[in-house]
Design a protein around this motif. Structure first.
Motif, short mmCIF file in Angstrom:
data_model
loop_
_atom_site.label_atom_id
_atom_site.label_comp_id
_atom_site.label_asym_id
_atom_site.label_seq_id
_atom_site.Cartn_x
_atom_site.Cartn_y
_atom_site.Cartn_z
N ILE A 176 0.82 -1.21 0.00
CA ILE A 176 0.00 0.00 0.00
C ILE A 176 0.86 1.26 0.00
N THR A 177 1.93 1.24 0.78
CA THR A 177 2.77 2.44 0.91
C THR A 177 3.89 2.49 -0.12
N GLY A 178 3.98 1.46 -0.96
CA GLY A 178 5.02 1.45 -1.99
C GLY A 178 6.41 1.28 -1.41
N ALA A 179 6.50 0.55 -0.30
CA ALA A 179 7.78 0.39 0.40
C ALA A 179 8.18 -1.08 0.46
N ARG A 180 8.19 -1.72 -0.68
CA ARG A 180 8.56 -3.14 -0.71
C ARG A 180 9.98 -3.37 -0.20
N GLU A 181 10.84 -2.36 -0.38
CA GLU A 181 12.22 -2.48 0.10
C GLU A 181 12.27 -2.68 1.61
N VAL A 182 11.25 -2.22 2.31
CA VAL A 182 11.21 -2.40 3.77
C VAL A 182 11.07 -3.88 4.12
N VAL A 183 10.20 -4.59 3.41
CA VAL A 183 10.02 -6.02 3.65
C VAL A 183 11.33 -6.76 3.37
N VAL A 184 11.96 -6.41 2.28
CA VAL A 184 13.24 -7.04 1.94
C VAL A 184 14.27 -6.77 3.03
N ALA A 185 14.32 -5.54 3.51
CA ALA A 185 15.27 -5.18 4.57
C ALA A 185 14.98 -5.97 5.84
N PHE A 186 13.70 -6.08 6.22
CA PHE A 186 13.34 -6.87 7.41
C PHE A 186 13.80 -8.32 7.25
N ILE A 187 13.50 -8.90 6.10
CA ILE A 187 13.84 -10.30 5.85
C ILE A 187 15.36 -10.50 5.87
N CYS A 188 16.09 -9.52 5.36
CA CYS A 188 17.55 -9.61 5.32
C CYS A 188 18.21 -9.24 6.64
N GLY A 189 17.42 -8.78 7.59
CA GLY A 189 17.97 -8.46 8.90
C GLY A 189 18.66 -7.11 8.99
N ILE A 190 18.35 -6.21 8.07
CA ILE A 190 18.93 -4.87 8.13
C ILE A 190 18.29 -4.14 9.30
N ASP A 191 19.12 -3.44 10.07
CA ASP A 191 18.61 -2.79 11.28
C ASP A 191 17.67 -1.64 10.93
N GLY A 192 16.79 -1.33 11.87
CA GLY A 192 15.77 -0.31 11.68
C GLY A 192 16.33 1.05 11.38
N LEU A 193 17.45 1.42 11.99
CA LEU A 193 18.05 2.73 11.75
C LEU A 193 18.45 2.89 10.29
N SER A 194 19.02 1.86 9.72
CA SER A 194 19.40 1.92 8.30
C SER A 194 18.18 2.09 7.40
N ILE A 195 17.10 1.41 7.75
CA ILE A 195 15.88 1.53 6.96
C ILE A 195 15.33 2.94 7.07
N LEU A 196 15.27 3.47 8.29
CA LEU A 196 14.76 4.82 8.50
C LEU A 196 15.60 5.86 7.76
N GLN A 197 16.89 5.68 7.77
CA GLN A 197 17.76 6.63 7.08
C GLN A 197 17.47 6.66 5.59
N SER A 198 17.06 5.53 5.04
CA SER A 198 16.75 5.51 3.61
C SER A 198 15.35 6.08 3.33
N LEU A 199 14.46 6.05 4.32
CA LEU A 199 13.11 6.55 4.13
C LEU A 199 12.97 8.03 4.40
N ILE A 200 13.66 8.55 5.40
CA ILE A 200 13.48 9.92 5.84
C ILE A 200 13.73 10.94 4.73
N PRO A 201 14.78 10.84 3.93
CA PRO A 201 14.94 11.83 2.86
C PRO A 201 13.75 11.84 1.88
N MET A 202 13.08 10.72 1.75
CA MET A 202 11.96 10.63 0.82
C MET A 202 10.72 11.30 1.37
#
Length: 82
Positions: free
Chosen positions: A53-79
């Motif tokens: 719904i939010t167009g953030a499929r990369e978030v699911v991939v990041a969760f599955i790959c075990g990328i930490d939340g801070l890294s995910i947020l850093q990629s989302l915040i500029p957007m």
């Protein structure tokens, strides 16, 4: 894993309210708030629907790959602002 801030960032990035997302997910606004405040456990189905719904499929991939939340947020915040 704390995921609430990430879920909110995904929602905020597209300018969607909790009410709008709740309607799309067939949930209550209260349920969305609880997920975003880490007061309710997130299931995989809801995560994938949220990402779709939010167009953030990369978030699911990041969760599955075990990328930490801070890294995910850093990629989302500029957007969010753009």
């Amino acid at each position: 894993m704390k995921y609430g801030a990430i879920l909110r960032a995904c929602r905020d990035r597209i300018g969607m309210s909790q009410e709008q997302l709740a309607e799309r997910l067939h949930r209550s606004r209260s349920a969305i708030s609880k997920l975003e405040n880490d007061q309710q456990e997130l299931d995989v189905r809801t995560l994938t629907q949220w990402a779709e719904i939010t167009g953030a499929r990369e978030v699911v991939v990041a969760f599955i790959c075990g990328i930490d939340g801070l890294s995910i947020l850093q990629s989302l915040i500029p957007m969010i602002g753009g």
